[in-house]
Design a protein around this motif. Sequence first.
Motif, PDB file in Angstrom:
ATOM      1  N   PHE A  48     -14.198   9.726   4.045  1.00 52.44           N
ATOM      2  CA  PHE A  48     -14.043   9.302   2.640  1.00 52.44           C
ATOM      3  C   PHE A  48     -14.366   7.818   2.445  1.00 52.44           C
ATOM      4  N   TYR A  49     -14.072   7.017   3.493  1.00 52.94           N
ATOM      5  CA  TYR A  49     -13.939   5.580   3.237  1.00 52.94           C
ATOM      6  C   TYR A  49     -15.200   4.776   3.530  1.00 52.94           C
ATOM      7  N   ASP A  50     -16.307   5.104   2.868  1.00 55.05           N
ATOM      8  CA  ASP A  50     -17.419   4.154   2.852  1.00 55.05           C
ATOM      9  C   ASP A  50     -17.123   3.178   1.711  1.00 55.05           C
ATOM     10  N   LEU A  69     -13.038   4.023  -4.853  1.00 56.79           N
ATOM     11  CA  LEU A  69     -12.409   5.172  -5.512  1.00 56.79           C
ATOM     12  C   LEU A  69     -10.956   5.334  -5.063  1.00 56.79           C
ATOM     13  N   PHE A  70     -10.683   5.121  -3.773  1.00 62.01           N
ATOM     14  CA  PHE A  70      -9.295   5.240  -3.328  1.00 62.01           C
ATOM     15  C   PHE A  70      -8.419   4.196  -4.013  1.00 62.01           C
ATOM     16  N   ASP A  71      -8.970   2.999  -4.162  1.00 60.39           N
ATOM     17  CA  ASP A  71      -8.212   1.961  -4.855  1.00 60.39           C
ATOM     18  C   ASP A  71      -7.890   2.389  -6.294  1.00 60.39           C
ATOM     19  N   GLU A  99      -0.766   9.731 -12.128  1.00 59.97           N
ATOM     20  CA  GLU A  99      -0.255  10.882 -11.349  1.00 59.97           C
ATOM     21  C   GLU A  99       0.009  10.532  -9.891  1.00 59.97           C
ATOM     22  N   TYR A 100      -0.733   9.548  -9.363  1.00 55.64           N
ATOM     23  CA  TYR A 100      -0.607   9.235  -7.927  1.00 55.64           C
ATOM     24  C   TYR A 100       0.569   8.271  -7.731  1.00 55.64           C
ATOM     25  N   TYR A 101       1.772   8.895  -7.637  1.00 51.66           N
ATOM     26  CA  TYR A 101       3.012   8.096  -7.572  1.00 51.66           C
ATOM     27  C   TYR A 101       3.201   7.403  -6.228  1.00 51.66           C
ATOM     28  N   ILE A 122       2.414   2.493   6.972  1.00 52.75           N
ATOM     29  CA  ILE A 122       2.925   2.786   5.637  1.00 52.75           C
ATOM     30  C   ILE A 122       1.884   3.562   4.825  1.00 52.75           C
ATOM     31  N   GLY A 123       2.195   3.805   3.560  1.00 49.39           N
ATOM     32  CA  GLY A 123       1.224   4.443   2.678  1.00 49.39           C
ATOM     33  C   GLY A 123       1.080   5.940   2.893  1.00 49.39           C
ATOM     34  N   SER A 124       1.993   6.550   3.659  1.00 51.06           N
ATOM     35  CA  SER A 124       1.886   7.977   3.953  1.00 51.06           C
ATOM     36  C   SER A 124       0.626   8.308   4.751  1.00 51.06           C
ATOM     37  N   SER A 125       0.104   7.325   5.487  1.00 51.18           N
ATOM     38  CA  SER A 125      -1.080   7.591   6.325  1.00 51.18           C
ATOM     39  C   SER A 125      -0.767   8.649   7.375  1.00 51.18           C
ATOM     40  N   GLY A 155       0.591  11.285   7.003  1.00 47.65           N
ATOM     41  CA  GLY A 155       0.383  12.601   6.416  1.00 47.65           C
ATOM     42  C   GLY A 155      -0.969  13.215   6.726  1.00 47.65           C
ATOM     43  N   ASN A 156      -1.942  12.397   7.043  1.00 46.80           N
ATOM     44  CA  ASN A 156      -3.280  12.916   7.367  1.00 46.80           C
ATOM     45  C   ASN A 156      -3.322  13.618   8.726  1.00 46.80           C
ATOM     46  N   PHE A 157      -2.296  13.398   9.548  1.00 44.02           N
ATOM     47  CA  PHE A 157      -2.294  13.980  10.895  1.00 44.02           C
ATOM     48  C   PHE A 157      -1.472  15.259  10.910  1.00 44.02           C
ATOM     49  N   ALA A 169      -0.804  14.815  -8.308  1.00 43.63           N
ATOM     50  CA  ALA A 169      -1.119  13.538  -7.640  1.00 43.63           C
ATOM     51  C   ALA A 169      -2.486  13.593  -6.958  1.00 43.63           C
ATOM     52  N   TYR A 170      -2.936  14.826  -6.656  1.00 39.54           N
ATOM     53  CA  TYR A 170      -4.226  14.991  -5.977  1.00 39.54           C
ATOM     54  C   TYR A 170      -5.266  15.652  -6.879  1.00 39.54           C
ATOM     55  N   ASP A 171      -4.904  15.880  -8.136  1.00 35.99           N
ATOM     56  CA  ASP A 171      -5.835  16.513  -9.073  1.00 35.99           C
ATOM     57  C   ASP A 171      -5.632  15.878 -10.442  1.00 35.99           C
ATOM     58  N   GLN A 181     -13.813  12.897  -7.772  1.00 35.80           N
ATOM     59  CA  GLN A 181     -14.961  12.047  -7.430  1.00 35.80           C
ATOM     60  C   GLN A 181     -14.848  11.520  -6.003  1.00 35.80           C
ATOM     61  N   PHE A 182     -13.620  11.147  -5.620  1.00 34.55           N
ATOM     62  CA  PHE A 182     -13.327  10.673  -4.271  1.00 34.55           C
ATOM     63  C   PHE A 182     -13.671  11.765  -3.257  1.00 34.55           C
ATOM     64  N   ASN A 183     -13.255  12.984  -3.543  1.00 38.09           N
ATOM     65  CA  ASN A 183     -13.519  14.109  -2.651  1.00 38.09           C
ATOM     66  C   ASN A 183     -15.031  14.361  -2.555  1.00 38.09           C
ATOM     67  N   THR A 220     -11.454  19.118   3.472  1.00 41.05           N
ATOM     68  CA  THR A 220     -11.716  17.692   3.698  1.00 41.05           C
ATOM     69  C   THR A 220     -10.471  16.870   4.034  1.00 41.05           C
ATOM     70  N   GLU A 221      -9.280  17.358   3.675  1.00 40.60           N
ATOM     71  CA  GLU A 221      -8.099  16.539   3.969  1.00 40.60           C
ATOM     72  C   GLU A 221      -6.823  17.362   3.964  1.00 40.60           C
ATOM     73  N   ASN A 222      -5.907  16.985   4.858  1.00 37.08           N
ATOM     74  CA  ASN A 222      -4.533  17.460   4.803  1.00 37.08           C
ATOM     75  C   ASN A 222      -3.637  16.275   4.521  1.00 37.08           C
ATOM     76  N   SER A 223      -2.621  16.487   3.732  1.00 34.64           N
ATOM     77  CA  SER A 223      -1.647  15.441   3.468  1.00 34.64           C
ATOM     78  C   SER A 223      -0.263  16.066   3.636  1.00 34.64           C
ATOM     79  N   HIS A 224       0.269  15.916   4.849  1.00 34.69           N
ATOM     80  CA  HIS A 224       1.544  16.557   5.189  1.00 34.69           C
ATOM     81  C   HIS A 224       2.714  15.871   4.505  1.00 34.69           C
TER      82      HIS A 224
HETATM   83  C1  AVJ Z   1      -4.372   7.611   2.251  1.00 33.92           C
HETATM   84  C2  AVJ Z   1      -3.861   9.620   3.365  1.00 33.92           C
HETATM   85  C3  AVJ Z   1      -2.169   8.475   2.159  1.00 33.92           C
HETATM   86  O1  AVJ Z   1      -2.951  11.651   1.530  1.00 33.92           O
HETATM   87  O2  AVJ Z   1      -2.243  10.743  -0.287  1.00 33.92           O
HETATM   88  C4  AVJ Z   1      -5.222  10.252  -1.907  1.00 33.92           C
HETATM   89  C5  AVJ Z   1      -5.320   9.861   0.664  1.00 33.92           C
HETATM   90  N1  AVJ Z   1      -6.375  11.628  -0.727  1.00 33.92           N
HETATM   91  N2  AVJ Z   1      -5.769  11.158  -2.721  1.00 33.92           N
HETATM   92  C6  AVJ Z   1      -2.984  10.749   0.689  1.00 33.92           C
HETATM   93  C7  AVJ Z   1      -5.617  10.560  -0.639  1.00 33.92           C
HETATM   94  C8  AVJ Z   1      -6.466  11.980  -2.022  1.00 33.92           C
HETATM   95  C9  AVJ Z   1      -3.889   9.549   0.878  1.00 33.92           C
HETATM   96  N3  AVJ Z   1      -3.602   8.832   2.159  1.00 33.92           N
END
Ligand code: AVJ
Length: 336
Positions: free
Chosen positions: A43-45, A51-53, A60-62, A170-173, A175-177, A219-221, A229-231, A295-299
């Motif tokens: 995602f992060y080019d 877009l992530f910023d 919605e992205y609390y 931090i940042g719930s990173s 969650g990607n694992f 938060a993801y939609d 767009q990020f996806n 493309t992503e899991n967010s546990h």
């Molecule tokens: C950066 C992994 C914490 O999972 O919430 C945000 C990335 N993906 N919207 C997350 C993300 C879609 C985010 N992390």
Amino acid sequence: MATVTTEIPACRTHPEPGISQSLLAAVREGLSKDPKQLPPWLFYDAAGSILFDRITHLPEYYLTRVERGIFERCAAEMIAAAAHGDRLRMMELGAGSADKTRLLLAAACHYQEQVRYQPVDVSASALQTACDRLELELPSVATDPLVADYTSGLFLDPCLPGERRLALFIGSSIGNFDPDAALHLLSRLRDALSPGDGLLLGVDLAPANGKTIPQLIAAYDDRQGVTAQFNKNMLARLNRELGANFDLDKFRHQIRWNREESRIEMHLESLAPQTVSIAALGQSFDFAPAETIHTENSHKYRVGEAEALLSAAGFNPERRWIDAEGLFAVHLASRS
Ligand code: AVJ
């Protein structure tokens, strides 16, 4: 020192020097799997980072807003609890823009005047930008950036007597694992730390009393479609960098809540039967209608699950801070 220039003859059989081998390998492997997947680091080019910023500012992205609120209220308490009366040295995994970190560093400067901060990230340019900004805003912070992939091990120089390290993740990173990979990662981090060092872990909470699944999905939609767009930027990136011919209008951003795994999943759903070719791989990939690329899991964790994970990795959970709505948790644990 003399500069030695080696002439390398042009050789067409060698891969393009400009395209990273890890990018090629990740795309080749991911799209050959069934079901298809691509790893979230793609995602992060430059475009994806912008877009992530924007995502972090969406209503919605609390996650970012709530975690920042916890730091605004409790940073001084967190720093004092981590220090146990010693001086602190901070390090951060996957620092990114280090925006929320500033609140913790400011609290640490208040606690001890001078602070060393070592952000670890794979992106040298992101690290440099973050460090330049931090040193301007917080002159008592000495930055010591480390360009490294923290998932493949860490080497930290030892602290001085009377010093402790505080690692930030931090940042719930986390969650990607997947839980297994998260345990492995935290265990490796634990090995790189010394007894008594601290870890501050930011965790997005699983749906419970106050927190609903629709809220998590939103938060993801988001309504503005920034996350979509990020996806899709992942496909746009493959078009730009690998000469792929993804038609972005033939894929749809799709969010699923996977209850069994307690995770949000992001997918890109093919809206038609189609074949996509990727020039840099010399390969094409077929898509059935409704087939997805994962493309992503967010546990999402319950408080007890996050603490069990910390314990299993060799940390002692010491304290936790949770916002009033029960959306997000910051855990402090010490390395045993
Ligand atoms: C950066 C992994 C914490 O999972 O919430 C945000 C990335 N993906 N919207 C997350 C993300 C879609 C985010 N992390």
